[in-house]
Enzyme design. Structure first.
Site, PDB file in Angstrom:
ATOM      1  N   ASP A  53     -14.259   3.839   8.148  1.00 43.30           N
ATOM      2  CA  ASP A  53     -13.108   4.871   7.572  1.00 43.30           C
ATOM      3  C   ASP A  53     -13.340   5.476   6.476  1.00 43.30           C
ATOM      4  O   ASP A  53     -13.146   6.320   5.975  1.00 43.30           O
ATOM      5  CB  ASP A  53     -12.030   3.926   7.054  1.00 43.30           C
ATOM      6  N   HIS A  75       0.795  -1.299   0.092  1.00 39.53           N
ATOM      7  CA  HIS A  75       0.188   0.036  -0.062  1.00 39.53           C
ATOM      8  C   HIS A  75       0.868   1.181   0.127  1.00 39.53           C
ATOM      9  O   HIS A  75       1.641   1.579   0.456  1.00 39.53           O
ATOM     10  CB  HIS A  75      -1.091  -0.185   1.032  1.00 39.53           C
ATOM     11  N   SER A 110      -7.112   4.673   9.199  1.00 41.85           N
ATOM     12  CA  SER A 110      -6.945   4.544   7.813  1.00 41.85           C
ATOM     13  C   SER A 110      -6.768   3.450   7.159  1.00 41.85           C
ATOM     14  O   SER A 110      -7.307   2.333   6.025  1.00 41.85           O
ATOM     15  CB  SER A 110      -7.582   5.616   7.448  1.00 41.85           C
ATOM     16  N   LYS A 151      -7.783  -0.877   5.570  1.00 43.58           N
ATOM     17  CA  LYS A 151      -8.387  -1.574   4.566  1.00 43.58           C
ATOM     18  C   LYS A 151      -7.371  -2.662   4.511  1.00 43.58           C
ATOM     19  O   LYS A 151      -7.913  -3.727   3.498  1.00 43.58           O
ATOM     20  CB  LYS A 151      -8.767  -0.529   3.917  1.00 43.58           C
ATOM     21  N   ARG A 158     -12.394  14.080   7.040  1.00 40.03           N
ATOM     22  CA  ARG A 158     -11.917  14.522   7.396  1.00 40.03           C
ATOM     23  C   ARG A 158     -11.225  14.739   5.893  1.00 40.03           C
ATOM     24  O   ARG A 158      -9.908  16.418   6.533  1.00 40.03           O
ATOM     25  CB  ARG A 158     -10.374  13.313   7.341  1.00 40.03           C
TER      26      ARG A 158
END
Ligand code: URA
Length: 433
Positions: free
Chosen positions: A161, A82, A183, A187, A168
């Site tokens: 999220d 990620h 966050s 995931k 946010r």
């Protein structure tokens, strides 16, 4: 429990319990708590931070707000990667075939781009026929058979999220370490990976502007991963200029092909091979990083890496002929050169501004509903440290829009030119494990 008391508790710097965090997160997800209270809560977290334990509990509360992908039918250690978000970041396209070539199952769930950052799913969709919506069964079958598959997020993973991230975005609370860490990690945990390599970007085009902040984010995420029994490594990489030479969609596919043929730019190749090597080590294919890195280089020079990319495109319905004939990819009608107005050296390139310029050309979305032009994008002709003279091309804008003055101005202003040569740039700042 009353939300106002929990906002107050966080505002005063006290630690919240796991039950209290759950009360806020699940209550908001179900629509029982209004936006204004969560906005105040997020701002309190922004200023007071969260302890390690609170951040891990927040992560698990996000995970428990929705479905969890069941990847247990996949044999082996499933690895995922990620990136915290960059410009010209085509690393996933390169590492999936590399890592899968060594028999490590890569079960990749990716997202779309929004604002100045691109998304892997959008880039792949510039290949005619490529299907990014795989059923869970096809996803599992492909990983078991070919050791790789990529899909957009299906099911209802981490809805908390999703809802909180949107809030946010409009309450100036994105760049908070515990909020980003929970966050991202929620995931990855919900999507079922056993091992995770995180590419933590730092610089003008990233959420984290300083190396210290990026290291702290990296450490926080690695600690969360470890506390939840996931093998996790974070690599802090440069985003003080776009990665590689191409920013967009179809043109990023071409650059990924170049790297897999051994003809990629130095920065793109170094970051991709480092991430791929850590993924392969966590997946159990190699005992050491150095061994993995050498094997990656050999895979590329043998021509097997590019063949594996063709296979990935084939199995997901895409036209793999694009690999040998890039003219089959979408092409823009107009190509506009942005020229230097001073003599000297490129000292900085604001990656975020280049991302915004690419978006204005049609390569990205201002809102979720916008359609992407896969042919649009920017070729970075000059990079930080390059010498320029007045009239040299800094970058080339590719677009199908007949008018793109704003994009041109934004791209021009992204380059700073200094009289003296800047210090050499680094691609990788730290490895946190
Ligand atoms: N990427 C995410 O998924 N979440 C964040 O908060 C920031 C970057």
């Amino acid at each position: 429990m009353r939300v106002v008391d929990l906002i107050n508790k966080k505002k005063n710097g006290s630690e919240l319990t796991s039950e209290e965090i759950d009360f806020v997160v699940q209550g908001y997800t179900k629509g029982e708590i209004p936006d204004y209270q969560i906005s105040a809560f997020l701002m309190a977290v922004y200023f007071q931070g969260m302890s390690k334990e609170e951040t891990a509990n927040l992560t698990m509360s996000f995970v428990n707000s929705g479905d969890k992908a069941d990847l247990s039918p996949i044999q082996g250690i499933k690895v995922d990667k990620h990136s915290t978000g960059g410009v010209g970041d085509k690393i996933s396209l390169i590492v999936i075939p590399l890592v899968a070539s060594f028999g490590v199952p890569v079960a990749k769930m990716s997202g779309r781009g929004l604002g100045h950052t691109g998304g892997t799913i959008d880039k792949l969709e510039s290949i005619a026929g490529f299907r990014i919506e795989l059923s869970p069964q096809e996803f599992i079958n492909n990983v078991n058979t070919y050791k790789m598959a990529i899909t957009g997020q299906s099911g209802n993973l981490t809805p908390a999220d999703k809802k909180i991230y949107a809030l946010r975005d409009v309450t100036a609370t994105v760049d908070s370490i515990p909020l980003i860490a929970s966050s991202v990690m929620s995931k990855k945990i919900a999507s079922g990976a056993d091992a995770i390599v995180l590419d933590v970007k730092v610089g003008s085009g990233a959420f984290m502007k300083s190396i210290e902040e990026a290291k702290e984010l990296a450490r926080t995420m690695v600690d969360i991963g470890k506390s939840l029994n996931r093998k996790t490594v974070a690599i802090v990489t440069d985003m003080n200029q776009p990665l590689g030479h191409e920013v967009g969609n179809a043109n990023e596919i071409i650059e990924a092909i170049d790297v897999l043929r051994g003809q990629g730019s130095e920065d793109e190749t170094a970051v991709a091979l480092t991430i791929a090597s850590y993924m392969a080590v966590l997946g159990g294919a190699f005992a050491s990083y150095d061994e993995a890195y050498k094997a990656m280089e050999e895979l590329i020079s043998s021509g097997k890496a590019i063949e594996k990319l063709k296979q990935l495109i084939d199995i997901q319905g895409g036209n793999s002929a694009i690999v040998d004939n890039i003219d089959l990819l979408p092409k823009a009608q107009y190509h506009l050169e942005v020229k230097a107005a001073a003599n000297g050296y490129v000292s900085t390139i604001d990656a975020e501004e280049i991302g915004i310029s690419a978006m204005l050309l049609g390569a990205g979305r201002k809102t979720k509903e916008d359609k992407i032009d896969y042919a649009a994008g920017i070729t970075m002709v000059k990079k930080v440290g390059d010498q320029v003279i007045i009239g040299d091309t800094l970058c080339i804008l590719h677009t199908n829009l007949s008018e793109c003055k704003e994009a041109e101005v934004v791209a021009f202003n992204a380059f700073a030119i200094s009289e003296s040569k800047p210090a050499p740039v680094s691609y990788i700042y730290d490895i946190i494990q």
